[in-house]
Design an enzyme around this catalytic site. Structure first.
Site, PDB file in Angstrom:
ATOM      1  N   TYR A 113       7.306  -9.986  -4.421  1.00 13.06           N
ATOM      2  CA  TYR A 113       6.793  -9.907  -5.889  1.00 13.06           C
ATOM      3  C   TYR A 113       5.972 -11.218  -6.442  1.00 13.06           C
ATOM      4  O   TYR A 113       4.724 -11.054  -6.841  1.00 13.06           O
ATOM      5  CB  TYR A 113       7.867  -9.728  -7.236  1.00 13.06           C
ATOM      6  N   LYS A 154     -16.232  -4.821  -9.166  1.00 11.67           N
ATOM      7  CA  LYS A 154     -17.386  -5.262  -8.714  1.00 11.67           C
ATOM      8  C   LYS A 154     -18.682  -4.155  -8.412  1.00 11.67           C
ATOM      9  O   LYS A 154     -19.790  -4.379  -8.919  1.00 11.67           O
ATOM     10  CB  LYS A 154     -17.245  -5.647  -7.376  1.00 11.67           C
TER      11      LYS A 154
HETATM   12  P1  NAD Z   1       7.077  -0.636 -14.939  1.00 11.27           P
HETATM   13  O1  NAD Z   1       8.070  -0.605 -13.785  1.00 11.27           O
HETATM   14  O2  NAD Z   1       7.752   0.164 -16.049  1.00 11.27           O
HETATM   15  O3  NAD Z   1       5.511  -0.089 -14.780  1.00 11.27           O
HETATM   16  C1  NAD Z   1       5.019  -0.121 -13.561  1.00 11.27           C
HETATM   17  C2  NAD Z   1       4.176   1.068 -13.286  1.00 11.27           C
HETATM   18  O4  NAD Z   1       3.435   1.070 -12.193  1.00 11.27           O
HETATM   19  C3  NAD Z   1       5.046   2.307 -13.175  1.00 11.27           C
HETATM   20  O5  NAD Z   1       4.410   3.305 -13.997  1.00 11.27           O
HETATM   21  C4  NAD Z   1       5.098   2.791 -11.816  1.00 11.27           C
HETATM   22  O6  NAD Z   1       5.299   3.953 -11.651  1.00 11.27           O
HETATM   23  C5  NAD Z   1       3.609   1.958 -11.508  1.00 11.27           C
HETATM   24  N1  NAD Z   1       3.262   1.657 -10.055  1.00 11.27           N
HETATM   25  C6  NAD Z   1       4.119   0.916  -9.297  1.00 11.27           C
HETATM   26  N2  NAD Z   1       3.294   1.049  -7.872  1.00 11.27           N
HETATM   27  C7  NAD Z   1       2.460   1.729  -7.920  1.00 11.27           C
HETATM   28  C8  NAD Z   1       1.394   1.969  -7.227  1.00 11.27           C
HETATM   29  N3  NAD Z   1       1.236   1.682  -5.787  1.00 11.27           N
HETATM   30  N4  NAD Z   1       0.388   2.881  -7.527  1.00 11.27           N
HETATM   31  C9  NAD Z   1       0.061   3.116  -8.736  1.00 11.27           C
HETATM   32  N5  NAD Z   1       1.025   2.941  -9.794  1.00 11.27           N
HETATM   33  C10 NAD Z   1       2.429   2.265  -9.407  1.00 11.27           C
HETATM   34  O7  NAD Z   1       6.904  -1.952 -15.192  1.00 11.27           O
HETATM   35  P2  NAD Z   1       6.488  -2.983 -16.598  1.00 11.27           P
HETATM   36  O8  NAD Z   1       7.393  -3.695 -17.191  1.00 11.27           O
HETATM   37  O9  NAD Z   1       5.831  -1.769 -17.406  1.00 11.27           O
HETATM   38  O10 NAD Z   1       5.235  -3.827 -15.935  1.00 11.27           O
HETATM   39  C11 NAD Z   1       3.964  -3.456 -15.754  1.00 11.27           C
HETATM   40  C12 NAD Z   1       3.128  -4.466 -15.204  1.00 11.27           C
HETATM   41  O11 NAD Z   1       3.215  -5.677 -16.008  1.00 11.27           O
HETATM   42  C13 NAD Z   1       3.543  -5.085 -13.894  1.00 11.27           C
HETATM   43  O12 NAD Z   1       2.267  -5.290 -13.342  1.00 11.27           O
HETATM   44  C14 NAD Z   1       4.412  -6.245 -13.901  1.00 11.27           C
HETATM   45  O13 NAD Z   1       4.460  -7.040 -13.077  1.00 11.27           O
HETATM   46  C15 NAD Z   1       3.990  -6.732 -15.111  1.00 11.27           C
HETATM   47  N6  NAD Z   1       4.854  -7.749 -15.829  1.00 11.27           N
HETATM   48  C16 NAD Z   1       5.713  -7.164 -16.612  1.00 11.27           C
HETATM   49  C17 NAD Z   1       6.698  -8.049 -17.319  1.00 11.27           C
HETATM   50  C18 NAD Z   1       7.929  -7.450 -18.345  1.00 11.27           C
HETATM   51  O14 NAD Z   1       8.649  -8.413 -18.691  1.00 11.27           O
HETATM   52  N7  NAD Z   1       7.977  -6.076 -18.343  1.00 11.27           N
HETATM   53  C19 NAD Z   1       6.499  -9.237 -16.982  1.00 11.27           C
HETATM   54  C20 NAD Z   1       5.563  -9.930 -16.168  1.00 11.27           C
HETATM   55  C21 NAD Z   1       4.710  -8.943 -15.585  1.00 11.27           C
END
Ligand code: NAD
Ligand code: UDP
Length: 312
Positions: free
Chosen positions: A143, A103
């Site tokens: 989640y 924003k």
């Molecule tokens: P991942 O765990 O590899 O990546 C998540 C990243 O966020 C990590 O690098 C972690 O260190 C960082 N992180 C977590 N909490 C944090 C915080 N408080 N501040 C800053 N960084 C933070 O998982 P991913 O599979 O790469 O998922 C990435 C995104 O995509 C997520 O939001 C997840 O919900 C979404 N997503 C993934 C999938 C999947 O199948 N991989 C499916 C649906 C949604």
């Protein structure tokens, strides 16, 4: 464009950073390294358009950016249930801070939402207009509900403050750079098969998922951010549906492993079926996945194999 990728050192985030750099953008990768690794973006560190910032999205931050990709949040049930209160804070306070930033600096924001907003779905396949079936007090709620509130905030900031939002609902995605001990099914099965360990089927393995290869997903994310017709939500996933037992058998075949299938208790509230209806993504983004499960698994297996050799 100057792009901010929160969670940029994670599995999906790191591939997204790579793609944005390749497209000629400047990238600020922000991560608290809870499940992300510096190694995932190490090859980008010397690039003049890349910057890595250690920061937690539950704290505010001010950065001059044009695009925000909000991916910070642990995604594996093992990791998001490790500290469920923190998971809610990451989703909810994280998106409030990012929408506030969007924003203030007039950036466009894309939120990484999830098929988990549909919970254990009673509509199959899942279309975006289905409101879902989520247990609000169960072990997955931190989640699922965190992501649902994040979607609410995106659309409220859009209506109330004209923030230019994009929401994608990502279905199970897999590929290289998943953590070896991530706990999600593809990494578990591949690592177990490569090590010759028992393959752990939770329940009878008849529950289904639809698996999208990382390259396809990143392409969908970029298309969603770049278009102006729709704010979403838009499902992004591969509509080919498999039982978890079929996945296990395919992994055994492709690795040539001698691992046996063993049954373990089914976690509480584990969704029975999941398959995206991607008609909206096809129409609005001209997008559909290209990499079949067999091909994506072969690419992933070869990466996991090298990682296991490095760490042994
Ligand atoms: P991942 O765990 O590899 O990546 C998540 C990243 O966020 C990590 O690098 C972690 O260190 C960082 N992180 C977590 N909490 C944090 C915080 N408080 N501040 C800053 N960084 C933070 O998982 P991913 O599979 O790469 O998922 C990435 C995104 O995509 C997520 O939001 C997840 O919900 C979404 N997503 C993934 C999938 C999947 O199948 N991989 C499916 C649906 C949604
Ligand atoms: N699963 C399994 N064995 C494992 C890990 C997961 O049978 O070692 C099952 C899990 O119960 C679920 C499916 O695989 O039905 C997908 O699990 P994952 O944690 O990857 O993602 P999600 O449940 O969030 O879709």
């Amino acid at each position: 464009m100057r792009c901010l990728v929160t969670g940029g050192a994670g599995f999906i985030g790191s591939f997204l950073c790579e793609r944005l750099i390749a497209d000629g953008h400047e990238v600020i990768c922000l991560d608290n390294f809870f499940t992300g690794r510096r190694a995932n973006v190490e090859h980008l560190l010397d690039h003049r358009h890349f910057e890595l910032v250690r920061h937690d999205v539950t704290e505010p931050i001010l950065l001059e950016v044009d695009r925000i990709f909000n991916f910070a949040c642990p995604a594996s049930p093992v990791h998001y249930q490790y500290n469920p209160v923190k998971t809610v804070k990451t989703s909810v306070m994280g998106i409030i801070h990012m929408l506030g930033l969007a924003k203030r600096v007039r950036a466009r924001l894309l939120q990484a939402s999830t098929s988990e907003v549909y919970g254990d779905p009673q509509v199959h396949p899942q279309t975006e207009d289905y409101w879902g079936h989520v247990n609000p007090i169960g072990p997955r709620a931190c989640y699922d509900e965190g992501k649902r509130v994040a979607e609410t905030l995106c659309f409220d900031y859009h209506r109330q403050n004209a923030v230019d939002v994009r929401v994608v609902r990502i279905f199970n995605t897999y590929g290289p750079r998943m953590l070896l001990d991530d706990g999600r099914v593809v990494s578990n099965f591949v690592v177990q098969a490569l090590k010759g360990e028992d393959i752990t089927l939770y329940g009878d393995g008849q529950q289904t998922r639809s698996f999208c290869y990382i390259d396809d997903l990143v392409d969908g994310i970029v298309r969603m951010m770049n278009q102006i017709e729709t704010h979403g939500p838009v499902n992004l996933g591969n509509p080919d549906e498999f039982t978890i037992r079929e996945l296990a058998e395919l992994v055994i075949e492709l690795t040539g492993s001698r691992s046996r299938l063993v049954q373990r208790p089914l976690p509480k509230d584990d969704p029975v079926r999941r398959q995206p209806d991607i008609s909206r993504a096809r129409a609005a983004l001209g997008w559909e996945p290209k990499v079949a499960l067999r091909e994506g698994l072969l690419r992933s297996i070869s990466w996991f194999d090298s990682r296991l050799r490095e760490t042994s």
